[in-house]
Design a protein around this motif. Structure first.
Motif, mmCIF file in Angstrom:
data_model
loop_
_atom_site.group_PDB
_atom_site.id
_atom_site.type_symbol
_atom_site.label_atom_id
_atom_site.label_comp_id
_atom_site.label_asym_id
_atom_site.label_seq_id
_atom_site.Cartn_x
_atom_site.Cartn_y
_atom_site.Cartn_z
ATOM 1 N N LEU A 110 90.598 -1.556 31.361
ATOM 2 C CA LEU A 110 89.298 -0.877 31.331
ATOM 3 C C LEU A 110 88.670 -0.832 32.720
ATOM 4 C CD1 LEU A 110 87.833 -2.335 28.017
ATOM 5 C CD2 LEU A 110 88.878 -0.096 28.388
ATOM 6 N N GLU A 111 88.758 -1.932 33.438
ATOM 7 C CA GLU A 111 88.205 -1.960 34.793
ATOM 8 C C GLU A 111 88.932 -0.983 35.699
ATOM 9 O OE1 GLU A 111 88.454 -6.073 35.899
ATOM 10 O OE2 GLU A 111 86.822 -6.643 34.537
ATOM 11 N N ARG A 112 90.249 -0.911 35.586
ATOM 12 C CA ARG A 112 91.024 0.009 36.427
ATOM 13 C C ARG A 112 90.709 1.456 36.081
ATOM 14 N NH1 ARG A 112 92.674 1.783 41.055
ATOM 15 N NH2 ARG A 112 94.739 2.734 41.043
ATOM 16 N N ALA A 118 85.538 6.614 38.536
ATOM 17 C CA ALA A 118 84.496 6.611 39.564
ATOM 18 C C ALA A 118 84.969 7.342 40.819
ATOM 19 C CB ALA A 118 84.072 5.185 39.901
ATOM 20 N N GLY A 119 86.287 7.421 40.999
ATOM 21 C CA GLY A 119 86.867 8.183 42.107
ATOM 22 C C GLY A 119 86.946 9.643 41.721
ATOM 23 N N ASP A 120 88.104 10.241 41.931
ATOM 24 C CA ASP A 120 88.272 11.679 41.694
ATOM 25 C C ASP A 120 88.943 12.035 40.375
ATOM 26 O OD1 ASP A 120 87.140 12.255 44.152
ATOM 27 O OD2 ASP A 120 89.067 12.306 45.196
ATOM 28 N N GLU A 125 93.146 11.815 32.982
ATOM 29 C CA GLU A 125 94.067 11.505 34.077
ATOM 30 C C GLU A 125 94.126 10.000 34.314
ATOM 31 O OE1 GLU A 125 93.443 15.569 36.786
ATOM 32 O OE2 GLU A 125 92.194 13.791 37.129
ATOM 33 N N ALA A 126 92.961 9.365 34.340
ATOM 34 C CA ALA A 126 92.891 7.920 34.599
ATOM 35 C C ALA A 126 93.594 7.121 33.507
ATOM 36 C CB ALA A 126 91.433 7.471 34.722
ATOM 37 N N VAL A 127 93.367 7.474 32.262
ATOM 38 C CA VAL A 127 93.985 6.746 31.150
ATOM 39 C C VAL A 127 95.498 6.951 31.150
ATOM 40 C CG1 VAL A 127 94.171 6.603 28.634
ATOM 41 C CG2 VAL A 127 91.911 6.719 29.706
#
Length: 178
Positions: A110-112, A118-120, A125-127
């Motif tokens: 979750l933190e990652r 928070a970035g781009d 995409e993040a998940v």
């Protein structure tokens, strides 16, 4: 509750898991190749391998209907790791699990993901990047089944995340691209 692979366990892949069922001297057959042990909350801190070694906690064959009632992400973890620990309601008459949640907490994931968003990166995409690439938690096929999307969608998110992360690495501290 702990579910673990039995039967044709490869001792090279799962040395502890292969060793402990043999120590029990009780051969249990299971149509699914998995056994389950019902534990109590005190077992929460134990690894699946520690639970397998508890000889005072009986193991039961995992019926096919029970295995099929597990959510896709739990089945994928079970396939990949050979064991899972979870909290669930179990209907012994219907051989079905309900209200299944894995026993571990993934705060680091979750933190990652929050850091990447928070970035781009977009949330998807993040998940997808974190689960498939960084953590190598699931294969693309397993993750597609869990998410209910196409392989192209996951691959597109992973590739887009890779491109954005590489672009970030190429920037200097002032944010300019080299």
């Amino acid at each position: 509750m702990t579910i673990f692979k039995t039967g044709s366990v490869d001792p090279d892949d799962y040395p502890e898991l292969a060793e402990h069922p043999l120590e029990g001297r009780t051969q249990l057959a299971s149509e699914t190749g998995y056994l389950m042990k019902f534990g109590d909350v005190s077992h929460r801190g134990l690894t699946p391998f520690d639970v397998v070694s508890l000889h005072d906690v009986p193991a039961y064959p995992l019926p096919k209907t029970a295995l099929e009632s597990l959510p896709a992400h739990v089945r994928a973890d079970l396939e990949q790791n050979g064991a899972v620990q979870m909290f669930a309601s179990y209907d012994r008459d219907q051989h079905r699990f309900e209200d299944v949640t894995l026993a571990w907490e993934d705060q680091e994931f979750l933190e990652r993901i929050a850091e990447l968003v928070a970035g781009d990166l977009s949330l998807h995409e993040a998940v997808d990047w974190t689960v498939v690439e960084e953590a190598e938690r699931y294969t693309v096929a397993q993750w597609v089944d869990i998410r209910g999307v196409t392989e192209d969608a996951v691959r597109s998110n992973v590739n887009s995340a890779r491109e954005k992360l590489l672009a970030e690495e190429d920037r200097d501290p002032t944010g300019k691209i080299e």
